[in-house]
Design a protein around this motif. Structure first.
Motif, PDB file in Angstrom:
ATOM      1  N   ALA A   1       4.227  -6.197  22.605  1.00 15.54           N
ATOM      2  CA  ALA A   1       4.095  -5.477  20.963  1.00 15.54           C
ATOM      3  C   ALA A   1       4.616  -4.574  20.448  1.00 15.54           C
ATOM      4  O   ALA A   1       3.346  -3.386  20.237  1.00 15.54           O
ATOM      5  N   PRO A   2       5.665  -3.788  20.525  1.00 17.18           N
ATOM      6  CA  PRO A   2       5.853  -2.464  20.818  1.00 17.18           C
ATOM      7  C   PRO A   2       5.196  -1.947  18.937  1.00 17.18           C
ATOM      8  O   PRO A   2       4.516  -0.777  18.981  1.00 17.18           O
ATOM      9  N   ARG A   3       5.183  -2.885  18.548  1.00 16.68           N
ATOM     10  CA  ARG A   3       4.281  -2.222  16.588  1.00 16.68           C
ATOM     11  C   ARG A   3       3.062  -1.850  16.676  1.00 16.68           C
ATOM     12  O   ARG A   3       2.406  -0.958  16.166  1.00 16.68           O
ATOM     13  N   ALA A   4       2.601  -2.458  17.871  1.00  9.98           N
ATOM     14  CA  ALA A   4       1.394  -2.331  17.891  1.00  9.98           C
ATOM     15  C   ALA A   4       0.570  -1.092  19.003  1.00  9.98           C
ATOM     16  O   ALA A   4       0.253   0.542  17.995  1.00  9.98           O
ATOM     17  N   GLN A   5       1.652  -0.513  19.635  1.00  4.91           N
ATOM     18  CA  GLN A   5       2.052   0.995  20.116  1.00  4.91           C
ATOM     19  C   GLN A   5       2.310   1.977  18.883  1.00  4.91           C
ATOM     20  O   GLN A   5       2.190   3.170  18.850  1.00  4.91           O
ATOM     21  N   SER A   6       3.698   1.805  17.743  1.00  2.00           N
ATOM     22  CA  SER A   6       4.359   2.943  17.380  1.00  2.00           C
ATOM     23  C   SER A   6       2.733   2.570  16.539  1.00  2.00           C
ATOM     24  O   SER A   6       2.757   4.219  15.593  1.00  2.00           O
TER      25      SER A   6
ATOM     26  N   LEU B   1      10.954   5.314  15.913  1.00  2.00           N
ATOM     27  CA  LEU B   1      10.144   5.155  17.079  1.00  2.00           C
ATOM     28  C   LEU B   1      10.274   4.541  18.404  1.00  2.00           C
ATOM     29  O   LEU B   1      10.758   4.912  19.236  1.00  2.00           O
ATOM     30  N   ASP B   2      10.371   2.979  17.723  1.00  2.00           N
ATOM     31  CA  ASP B   2      10.935   2.245  18.359  1.00  2.00           C
ATOM     32  C   ASP B   2      12.615   2.737  18.874  1.00  2.00           C
ATOM     33  O   ASP B   2      13.034   2.676  19.929  1.00  2.00           O
ATOM     34  N   GLY B   3      13.227   2.686  17.967  1.00  2.00           N
ATOM     35  CA  GLY B   3      14.859   2.488  18.528  1.00  2.00           C
ATOM     36  C   GLY B   3      14.981   3.724  19.611  1.00  2.00           C
ATOM     37  O   GLY B   3      15.629   3.946  19.982  1.00  2.00           O
ATOM     38  N   VAL B   4      14.147   4.938  19.198  1.00  2.00           N
ATOM     39  CA  VAL B   4      14.406   6.218  20.712  1.00  2.00           C
ATOM     40  C   VAL B   4      13.591   5.770  21.447  1.00  2.00           C
ATOM     41  O   VAL B   4      13.914   5.969  23.038  1.00  2.00           O
ATOM     42  N   LEU B   5      12.088   5.267  21.541  1.00  2.00           N
ATOM     43  CA  LEU B   5      11.312   5.433  22.966  1.00  2.00           C
ATOM     44  C   LEU B   5      11.735   4.345  23.827  1.00  2.00           C
ATOM     45  O   LEU B   5      12.381   4.078  24.882  1.00  2.00           O
ATOM     46  N   HIS B   6      12.780   2.840  22.618  1.00  2.00           N
ATOM     47  CA  HIS B   6      12.980   1.779  23.663  1.00  2.00           C
ATOM     48  C   HIS B   6      14.181   2.027  24.138  1.00  2.00           C
ATOM     49  O   HIS B   6      14.713   0.243  25.077  1.00  2.00           O
TER      50      HIS B   6
ATOM     51  N   ALA C   1       0.683  -1.027   0.008  1.00  2.00           N
ATOM     52  CA  ALA C   1      -0.117   0.468   0.172  1.00  2.00           C
ATOM     53  C   ALA C   1       0.912   1.352   0.101  1.00  2.00           C
ATOM     54  O   ALA C   1       1.771   1.443   0.815  1.00  2.00           O
ATOM     55  N   PRO C   2       0.728   2.465  -0.720  1.00  2.00           N
ATOM     56  CA  PRO C   2       1.665   3.236  -1.563  1.00  2.00           C
ATOM     57  C   PRO C   2       1.543   3.991   0.500  1.00  2.00           C
ATOM     58  O   PRO C   2       0.145   4.649   0.903  1.00  2.00           O
ATOM     59  N   GLY C   3       2.788   4.059   1.281  1.00  2.00           N
ATOM     60  CA  GLY C   3       2.679   4.992   2.087  1.00  2.00           C
ATOM     61  C   GLY C   3       3.528   4.247   3.053  1.00  2.00           C
ATOM     62  O   GLY C   3       3.832   4.362   4.562  1.00  2.00           O
ATOM     63  N   LEU C   4       2.903   2.732   2.636  1.00  2.00           N
ATOM     64  CA  LEU C   4       3.237   2.111   3.852  1.00  2.00           C
ATOM     65  C   LEU C   4       4.737   1.792   4.575  1.00  2.00           C
ATOM     66  O   LEU C   4       5.323   1.374   5.455  1.00  2.00           O
ATOM     67  N   ALA C   5       5.799   2.212   3.802  1.00  2.00           N
ATOM     68  CA  ALA C   5       6.988   1.913   4.306  1.00  2.00           C
ATOM     69  C   ALA C   5       7.882   3.227   4.990  1.00  2.00           C
ATOM     70  O   ALA C   5       8.189   3.247   5.856  1.00  2.00           O
ATOM     71  N   ALA C   6       7.030   4.245   4.380  1.00  2.00           N
ATOM     72  CA  ALA C   6       7.257   5.246   5.277  1.00  2.00           C
ATOM     73  C   ALA C   6       6.976   5.243   6.990  1.00  2.00           C
ATOM     74  O   ALA C   6       7.765   5.463   6.980  1.00  2.00           O
ATOM     75  N   ARG C   7       5.141   4.934   7.265  1.00  2.00           N
ATOM     76  CA  ARG C   7       5.042   4.642   8.028  1.00  2.00           C
ATOM     77  C   ARG C   7       5.862   3.320   8.778  1.00  2.00           C
ATOM     78  O   ARG C   7       5.887   3.398  10.753  1.00  2.00           O
ATOM     79  N   ARG C   8       6.110   2.370   8.079  1.00  2.00           N
ATOM     80  CA  ARG C   8       6.891   1.417   8.851  1.00  2.00           C
ATOM     81  C   ARG C   8       8.307   1.745   9.212  1.00  2.00           C
ATOM     82  O   ARG C   8       8.781   1.806  10.029  1.00  2.00           O
ATOM     83  N   ILE C   9       8.855   2.718   8.581  1.00  2.00           N
ATOM     84  CA  ILE C   9      10.623   2.789   8.805  1.00  2.00           C
ATOM     85  C   ILE C   9       9.966   4.136  10.348  1.00  2.00           C
ATOM     86  O   ILE C   9      10.846   3.913  11.171  1.00  2.00           O
TER      87      ILE C   9
END
Length: 451
Positions: free
Chosen positions: A89-94, A25-30, A12-20
């Motif tokens: 699940a950090p991805r759910a939080q993000s 975010l996970d890098g900063v917060l965790h 889906a367009p824009g999904l790659a940007a949101r995945r990165i």
């Protein structure tokens, strides 16, 4: 019969940007990694290169918006979740943060924000079970999120509690609240020009600030803006451009710029006709400084070294001036680096203050009699500014303060302290368009060696 050809599924367009964005975010917060190291340099996210310029800009804005509004997002999501944000699940939080930020503050259709956050969760094995939850919560956020924001003073929620308490104690509650509001705004682009600021303000669709910096709301890659490749200007917050000007006439003076990278102040000193030695301990940052000066057709000497050690090795050199842009908590730059507010801890202040003290003490012996020392930090914490200089002057009889006059900073008396030092706050430089207001929080003191 020819074999059937099946189209491969496309993302889906824009999904790659949101995945990165979720990874960063996970890098900063965790993982306590800074935005700078994740966005640029050898440790940058490996998939960044695959993004289009548009998606890269979207990803950066997503991450910055979330970090600027993290407290408010936490408040809203906690009200919409019966059991709190999933912690396993950090991805759910993000995904929840990314979806809610788009719904509440970004020009993204609600249905697209919800759909892409659900897809983000579905693509992660640990988080997939939360797809239904993410869908339901974000749909509620679209209906109920803004009223939940309106019921609280969200600007204060978006500052780490320990910082808000310190700023309230030092600057007063009203000013602390104004600072919180200012750092919640996406900052403009400030540049320092070699000449003719009015012309460059026109060309860059911006305005000239009283201090001479040019401020613009233009977005996108700065390398594509007029004058960049020709070396006519460099990016530098308006507050960061002030300390180097405190030396006055620089012509043919021998100046040391400590902790110099990325080089904005070095460029100012060289452009002012000083003979400059730029010192920084990081080889990578020094390489960036060299590149910046080369683009600007400016030249300096370079030393990759610890600043205090370098001063110790060069004591008695009799420099005309030393600029110490000391390592600090950088709490004055949260509007431009919103990760700082969540990565720093109050316990960071003492060791950094000790390093600042060491730099100040070593600088004395390297100055000639009558030589000038400009000390600055991009911190709002008094231990790294006002208190550091007060204690230093008590212990160093050789040094005395040379007060800064309001006329040296475009008549802006509000940024000059009663003692004659410089103190800018993020809420200074108000503007009817909030996007064009504010600046970094900086402290600077100008000292002279007596004998």
């Amino acid at each position: 019969m020819p074999p059937q050809r099946f189209a491969l599924p496309t993302e889906a367009p824009g999904l790659a940007a949101r995945r990165i964005a979720a990874d960063i975010l996970d890098g900063v917060l965790h993982k306590h990694r800074t935005l700078d190291e994740q966005l640029d340099g050898p440790a940058a996210h490996p998939a960044l290169k695959s993004l289009s310029d548009r998606d890269r800009a979207l990803m950066r804005r997503l991450v910055a918006t979330i970090l600027r509004r993290l407290g408010t997002l936490g408040h809203v999501l906690s009200r919409l979740l019966d059991r709190g944000i999933p912690t396993d699940a950090p991805r759910a939080q993000s995904a929840l943060l990314i979806g809610a930020a788009q719904i509440l503050w970004m020009d993204v259709p609600d249905h697209a924000a919800v759909d892409l956050s659900v897809r983000l969760v579905q693509s992660d094995r640990r988080a997939a079970k939360y797809a239904g939850l993410v869908n339901a919560v974000l749909r509620r956020c679209a209906r109920e999120g803004q009223p939940l924001i309106d019921e609280v003073k969200s600007k204060n929620l978006d500052v780490a509690p320990w910082l808000l308490a310190r700023w309230s104690a030092h600057y007063g509650e009203a000013t602390a609240s104004d600072i919180a509001t200012a750092i919640g705004q996406e900052p403009s682009l400030d540049i320092t020009v070699k000449s003719d600021s009015e012309q460059w303000a026109t060309r860059l669709h911006g305005e000239t600030l009283p201090t001479g910096s040019v401020r613009t709301l233009l977005q996108g890659s700065v390398t594509m803006l007029p004058g960049f490749s020709e070396g006519q200007w460099w990016v530098q917050d308006a507050a960061a451009a002030l300390p180097a000007r405190l030396f006055g006439d620089l012509a043919d003076k021998n100046i040391v710029d400590l902790c110099a990278a990325p080089g904005g102040k070095t460029a100012q000193l060289v452009h002012g006709k000083a003979r400059v030695t730029a010192v920084d301990r990081s080889p990578a940052r020094m390489a960036r400084l060299r590149d910046n000066l080369a683009r600007l057709s400016l030249d300096a000497k370079f030393a990759v070294a610890d600043g205090a050690e370098w001063l110790g090795q060069n004591h008695g050199e009799g420099f005309d001036g030393i600029l110490i842009d000391a390592p600090c908590t950088s709490t004055g730059t949260i509007r431009r680096h919103p990760d700082i507010g969540w990565l720093r801890q109050e316990s960071d202040i003492a060791p950094l203050a000790a390093a600042q003290k060491r730099l100040l003490q070593r600088a004395v012996a390297a100055l000639q009699p009558g030589g000038m020392l400009v000390y600055c930090t991009c911190s709002l914490e008094p231990e790294e500014g006002e208190l550091a200089i007060s204690e230093f002057l008590k212990s160093e009889a050789e040094m005395q303060r040379l007060p800064i006059g309001a006329e040296e900073v475009a008549g802006l008396s509000e940024i000059v302290t009663a003692e004659g030092d410089l103190r800018t706050l993020p809420c200074h430089f108000p503007h009817q368009d909030p996007r064009l207001g504010g600046l970094d929080g900086f402290y600077a003191a100008r000292l002279v060696r007596r004998h």
